[in-house]
Design a protein around this motif. Sequence first.
Motif, PDB file in Angstrom:
ATOM      1  N   LEU A   1       6.983 -17.502 -28.868  1.00 60.63           N
ATOM      2  CA  LEU A   1       7.848 -16.190 -29.383  1.00 60.63           C
ATOM      3  C   LEU A   1       7.020 -14.910 -29.060  1.00 60.63           C
ATOM      4  CD1 LEU A   1       8.114 -17.445 -33.009  1.00 60.63           C
ATOM      5  CD2 LEU A   1      10.060 -17.363 -31.296  1.00 60.63           C
ATOM      6  N   GLY A   2       5.783 -14.776 -28.914  1.00 55.08           N
ATOM      7  CA  GLY A   2       5.077 -13.665 -28.356  1.00 55.08           C
ATOM      8  C   GLY A   2       5.333 -13.509 -26.899  1.00 55.08           C
ATOM      9  N   TYR A   3       5.460 -14.490 -26.135  1.00 47.82           N
ATOM     10  CA  TYR A   3       6.044 -14.625 -24.748  1.00 47.82           C
ATOM     11  C   TYR A   3       7.283 -13.557 -24.629  1.00 47.82           C
ATOM     12  CZ  TYR A   3       2.504 -18.401 -23.771  1.00 47.82           C
ATOM     13  OH  TYR A   3       1.499 -19.253 -23.659  1.00 47.82           O
TER      14      TYR A   3
ATOM     15  N   LEU B   1       0.733 -11.899 -31.356  1.00 48.75           N
ATOM     16  CA  LEU B   1       0.221 -10.982 -30.500  1.00 48.75           C
ATOM     17  C   LEU B   1      -0.305 -11.387 -29.110  1.00 48.75           C
ATOM     18  CD1 LEU B   1      -1.066  -8.870 -33.584  1.00 48.75           C
ATOM     19  CD2 LEU B   1       0.668  -8.051 -32.050  1.00 48.75           C
ATOM     20  N   ALA B   2      -1.179 -12.534 -29.487  1.00 42.86           N
ATOM     21  CA  ALA B   2      -1.867 -13.032 -28.186  1.00 42.86           C
ATOM     22  C   ALA B   2      -0.787 -13.521 -27.198  1.00 42.86           C
ATOM     23  CB  ALA B   2      -2.627 -14.310 -28.361  1.00 42.86           C
ATOM     24  N   GLY B   3       0.172 -14.080 -27.558  1.00 39.39           N
ATOM     25  CA  GLY B   3       1.284 -14.431 -26.597  1.00 39.39           C
ATOM     26  C   GLY B   3       2.035 -13.065 -25.976  1.00 39.39           C
ATOM     27  N   ALA B   4       2.188 -12.237 -26.495  1.00 40.67           N
ATOM     28  CA  ALA B   4       2.930 -10.928 -26.067  1.00 40.67           C
ATOM     29  C   ALA B   4       1.968 -10.368 -24.890  1.00 40.67           C
ATOM     30  CB  ALA B   4       3.108  -9.858 -27.348  1.00 40.67           C
ATOM     31  N   PHE B   5       0.591 -10.091 -25.488  1.00 39.50           N
ATOM     32  CA  PHE B   5      -0.207  -9.499 -24.447  1.00 39.50           C
ATOM     33  C   PHE B   5      -0.757 -10.500 -23.485  1.00 39.50           C
ATOM     34  CE2 PHE B   5      -0.224  -6.607 -28.011  1.00 39.50           C
ATOM     35  CZ  PHE B   5      -0.226  -5.303 -27.373  1.00 39.50           C
ATOM     36  N   ILE B   6      -0.739 -11.646 -23.513  1.00 40.95           N
ATOM     37  CA  ILE B   6      -1.111 -12.323 -22.384  1.00 40.95           C
ATOM     38  C   ILE B   6       0.000 -12.390 -21.357  1.00 40.95           C
ATOM     39  CG2 ILE B   6      -1.182 -15.188 -21.902  1.00 40.95           C
ATOM     40  CD1 ILE B   6      -2.829 -15.553 -24.256  1.00 40.95           C
ATOM     41  N   THR B   7       1.419 -12.545 -21.909  1.00 43.15           N
ATOM     42  CA  THR B   7       2.455 -12.358 -21.043  1.00 43.15           C
ATOM     43  C   THR B   7       2.466 -10.786 -20.107  1.00 43.15           C
ATOM     44  OG1 THR B   7       3.985 -13.873 -22.361  1.00 43.15           O
ATOM     45  CG2 THR B   7       4.839 -12.147 -20.899  1.00 43.15           C
ATOM     46  N   ILE B   8       2.253  -9.858 -21.054  1.00 43.11           N
ATOM     47  CA  ILE B   8       2.092  -8.653 -20.356  1.00 43.11           C
ATOM     48  C   ILE B   8       1.089  -8.638 -19.185  1.00 43.11           C
ATOM     49  CG2 ILE B   8       1.513  -6.066 -20.746  1.00 43.11           C
ATOM     50  CD1 ILE B   8       3.078  -6.437 -23.362  1.00 43.11           C
ATOM     51  N   ALA B   9      -0.203  -9.230 -19.660  1.00 38.06           N
ATOM     52  CA  ALA B   9      -1.230  -9.170 -18.582  1.00 38.06           C
ATOM     53  C   ALA B   9      -0.745 -10.316 -17.326  1.00 38.06           C
ATOM     54  CB  ALA B   9      -2.444  -9.523 -19.190  1.00 38.06           C
ATOM     55  N   MET B  10      -0.476 -11.469 -17.660  1.00 38.92           N
ATOM     56  CA  MET B  10      -0.415 -12.446 -16.837  1.00 38.92           C
ATOM     57  C   MET B  10       0.830 -12.450 -16.055  1.00 38.92           C
ATOM     58  SD  MET B  10      -2.061 -15.975 -18.590  1.00 38.92           S
ATOM     59  CE  MET B  10      -1.905 -16.794 -16.908  1.00 38.92           C
ATOM     60  N   THR B  11       1.678 -11.503 -16.667  1.00 35.51           N
ATOM     61  CA  THR B  11       2.952 -11.331 -15.741  1.00 35.51           C
ATOM     62  C   THR B  11       3.204 -10.043 -15.277  1.00 35.51           C
ATOM     63  OG1 THR B  11       4.047 -13.410 -16.895  1.00 35.51           O
ATOM     64  CG2 THR B  11       5.684 -11.752 -15.713  1.00 35.51           C
ATOM     65  N   GLY B  12       3.436  -9.032 -16.276  1.00 35.29           N
ATOM     66  CA  GLY B  12       3.592  -7.715 -15.871  1.00 35.29           C
ATOM     67  C   GLY B  12       2.435  -7.106 -14.930  1.00 35.29           C
ATOM     68  N   LEU B  13       1.187  -7.442 -15.282  1.00 38.23           N
ATOM     69  CA  LEU B  13       0.129  -6.895 -14.473  1.00 38.23           C
ATOM     70  C   LEU B  13      -0.514  -7.804 -13.589  1.00 38.23           C
ATOM     71  CD1 LEU B  13      -1.694  -5.176 -17.453  1.00 38.23           C
ATOM     72  CD2 LEU B  13       0.325  -4.245 -16.436  1.00 38.23           C
ATOM     73  N   ASP B  14       0.390  -8.632 -13.036  1.00 38.09           N
ATOM     74  CA  ASP B  14      -0.264  -9.759 -12.268  1.00 38.09           C
ATOM     75  C   ASP B  14       0.627  -9.588 -10.923  1.00 38.09           C
ATOM     76  OD1 ASP B  14      -1.412 -12.525 -12.012  1.00 38.09           O
ATOM     77  OD2 ASP B  14       0.324 -12.673 -10.966  1.00 38.09           O
ATOM     78  N   GLN B  15      -0.157  -9.517  -9.686  1.00 34.24           N
ATOM     79  CA  GLN B  15       0.764  -9.205  -8.495  1.00 34.24           C
ATOM     80  C   GLN B  15       1.832 -10.637  -8.118  1.00 34.24           C
ATOM     81  OE1 GLN B  15       0.854  -6.561  -6.387  1.00 34.24           O
ATOM     82  NE2 GLN B  15       2.131  -7.786  -4.523  1.00 34.24           N
ATOM     83  N   ASP B  16       1.290 -11.638  -8.569  1.00 33.47           N
ATOM     84  CA  ASP B  16       1.997 -12.841  -8.235  1.00 33.47           C
ATOM     85  C   ASP B  16       3.260 -12.811  -8.821  1.00 33.47           C
ATOM     86  OD1 ASP B  16       2.757 -15.532  -7.809  1.00 33.47           O
ATOM     87  OD2 ASP B  16       0.926 -16.402  -8.762  1.00 33.47           O
ATOM     88  N   MET B  17       3.259 -12.732  -9.997  1.00 37.53           N
ATOM     89  CA  MET B  17       4.597 -12.797 -10.968  1.00 37.53           C
ATOM     90  C   MET B  17       5.558 -11.502 -10.414  1.00 37.53           C
ATOM     91  SD  MET B  17       4.320 -15.698 -12.423  1.00 37.53           S
ATOM     92  CE  MET B  17       5.905 -15.523 -13.202  1.00 37.53           C
ATOM     93  N   MET B  18       4.988 -10.235 -10.238  1.00 42.57           N
ATOM     94  CA  MET B  18       5.649  -9.172 -10.086  1.00 42.57           C
ATOM     95  C   MET B  18       6.181  -9.269  -8.551  1.00 42.57           C
ATOM     96  SD  MET B  18       6.369  -7.094 -12.798  1.00 42.57           S
ATOM     97  CE  MET B  18       6.767  -8.768 -13.273  1.00 42.57           C
TER      98      MET B  18
END
Length: 482
Positions: free
Chosen positions: A79-81, A239-256
Amino acid sequence: MSPLLTLGIIIAYFCLLLLVSFLTSKKGESTSGFFLANRNSPWYVVAFGMIGTTLSGITFVSIPGMVEKTGFTYLQMVLGYVLGYVMIALVLLPLYYRLRLVSIYTYLEQRLGFWSYKTGSAFFLLSRTLSAALRLYLVAGVLQLAVFGPLGIPFAGTVALTIAFIWFYTFRGGMKTIVWTDTLQTLAMLLCLGTSIWLISEELHLSFSTLVSTITDSSYATLFVWDAKAPNFFVKQILAGAFITIAMTGLDQDMMQKNLSCRNLPEAQKNMFWFTIILVVVNVLFLCLGVLLYTFAAAKGLEVPAKGDDVFPFLALNHLASVVGLAFILGITAITYASADSALTSLTTAFCVDFLDFQHRPEAQRVRYKNWVHLAFSLLLALVILLFKLYNDESIIATLFTLVGYTYGPLLGMYTFGLLTTRTVRDGAVPVLGVLSPVLTYVISSHSAEWFWGYQFGFEVLLLNGFLMFIGLWLVSAHKSL
């Protein structure tokens, strides 16, 4: 299950990947095609392929294996994701498209300065190397157990073959190839997941209605945890899910990098929203698979391994029908390669653009450098996998999220500071802050129960790390002069 039969299926699968690579790339492909597929990827193909990239082989074994101890509480993270992906689609993607970035870390140079830019990219290189190696370590271990070990091939040989396969079908086409191979690999993973659920249900003589009731009525069907001191407390998890997603996807060159290969911003946002919906459904299916695995073991009187990561491979390879074992091998191979191949391409992209000054080099030199960097990161991944073999003995998904908390935290703090403030930083201090914030995070989280009345940090160490980086940047900053 015959190792030679399994090996034959894996070879046939990789021949299919090589065919896709041949059809989607061409000799002498430009670096623009390698990095961003010439910004011409269909959004629906990117959305589907991103499922495999996001989940990886860790999901394939760890999430079903978590069910016995944590039930369905992992869905709190999911849900955080969802919240995180919405933020990425509405905030970060418009920024990246407006600036027409190849490496997303060039934003940090424009906003904060040269050393901030290099620090951000360096943390990505560290984070993605560790996480990609951890995922490949998992699939190499399974292949060693089921295929290469019985054939007399040592683990180091299995790792070499695993990395060589990825390098071979990505070195020429890069993102142009990966957008399509990831789609194929996601499809293979989902077919294997569905096959496993169906065949285990057949073993347990469950119809669809009794399958649903078996899952919903089981003792594993706990969803929410309201104990504020528990590591998987609902608020902490979401909260951890939301921010892990922002970090691991939104701030990650691989996913972006995949999102930036779409034709325009609306298509990239459409991709993100549909991807989110599919991802939630797939995570639910993996948890349902976990319930069925433990139900099957109990019904047959089997003693499952104490380590949750070993439960699915143990049952699939030893006690379920051979078709389930083959589905498991193919599924975990497909999903892990879907995440690892794009990681290798994104590591190559980030290093080339951020550290080799590609924008000022002729195309022939870019291609030559790109090929060497691609090979170097392949060798580095192999080395890190072997180091994991020596030292890792925890649940792999827990290890991954722990690494995320320490390596993506500075990135989260830097981007948050850049987006939410207009202050200028003392740029030379940023690399020092990037080292201090994870160190302070470790000290605080190690003593949290003692210092904070029994509170224990879980995956939300990422938030603490990002917050400490933000505060550090604030302390070395000043109001932007007009």
